[in-house]
Write an enzyme that holds these catalytic residues in place. Structure first.
Site, short mmCIF file in Angstrom:
data_model
loop_
_atom_site.label_atom_id
_atom_site.label_comp_id
_atom_site.label_asym_id
_atom_site.label_seq_id
_atom_site.Cartn_x
_atom_site.Cartn_y
_atom_site.Cartn_z
N THR A 83 0.88 -1.38 -0.01
CA THR A 83 0.08 0.01 -0.16
C THR A 83 0.98 1.16 -0.13
OG1 THR A 83 -1.51 1.33 1.31
CG2 THR A 83 -0.23 -0.08 2.42
N CYS A 196 -1.61 4.89 -5.01
CA CYS A 196 -2.72 4.08 -4.20
C CYS A 196 -2.73 3.01 -5.06
CB CYS A 196 -3.95 5.00 -4.18
SG CYS A 196 -5.21 3.93 -3.25
#
Length: 231
Positions: A83, A196
């Site tokens: 992430t 992202c």
């Protein structure tokens, strides 16, 4: 082959991408039935996001640091945090283990620099766009970074958490992201960094008005390369 440790589940949709890309790259290199040696610790994202929303970063670091320790004890040679946003606590996680964490910002900056990029647009959660834990990785490599305006950032963040992290893909959201990228192109951006790991569900090289550098591809590809370097 080295063993890759992955802290995943943030969200699990993007963790699937990491697992797939690592194994594809290793098979591409070694051929046959080859695949990666991977340890995955998948956290409960609902628990993590609850602390993220309140910016309780110590609690986030505790959860992810525990995951890192478990991966090291399991035999991982290095760790990926699958992430972007949660790299805000990467230093705290690293302090808990003796094996290296491969920072998503470092590997992305290296790829951008190799491509001759001077000015990049950055999309991600509001934390990734507003705070400097990703941007400083780029600026330290002589890369200029531009981000959307406040209203656009709010909408981008909302789409990530209320749609993409739930596996929901809407055409209207895709169009919104593409419009934002077009605005950033008008401001001189030479490429867009998908900062992202879920944004690739909406944006890719085939529909973007700017060249795309997807961290959810760059990061696991680098991991596959590192895994194949002899100890």
């Amino acid at each position: 082959m080295k063993t890759i440790g992955i802290i995943g589940g943030t969200s699990w949709e993007s963790t699937v991408t990491y697992y797939q890309i690592i194994n594809e790259k290793i098979k591409e290199t070694l051929g046959g039935l080859s695949s990666g040696k991977i340890l995955l610790y998948s956290v409960n994202f609902a628990e993590v996001e609850m602390h993220m929303a309140k910016e309780e970063w110590n609690e986030v670091a505790e959860i992810l640091g525990d995951a890192a320790v478990r991966l090291e004890k399991g035999g991982a040679d290095f760790i990926l945090l699958a992430t972007n946003t949660l790299h805000i606590v990467s230093d705290e996680i690293q302090k808990r283990v003796s094996i290296p964490m491969i920072h998503i910002g470092d590997v992305t900056a290296k790829v951008l620099k190799s491509a001759g990029i001077k000015k990049a647009a950055l999309l991600g959660t509001r934390f990734t766009m507003q705070k400097d834990f990703m941007r400083k990785k780029f600026t330290s490599n002589s890369l200029n970074v531009i981000i959307p305006d406040d209203e656009e950032m709010k909408k981008i963040d909302e789409i990530i958490f209320k749609e993409l992290c739930l596996g929901i893909v809407k055409e209207e959201s895709r169009k919104y992201y593409l419009d934002v990228i077009s605005h950033l192109k008008e401001q001189g951006a030479e490429c867009v960094v998908l900062g992202c790991t879920e944004i690739g569900m909406l944006i890719n090289k085939d529909n973007s008005p700017l060249p795309v550098f997807d961290t959810a591809i760059i990061h696991p590809e680098e991991a596959a390369k590192l895994a194949l370097i002899e100890k």
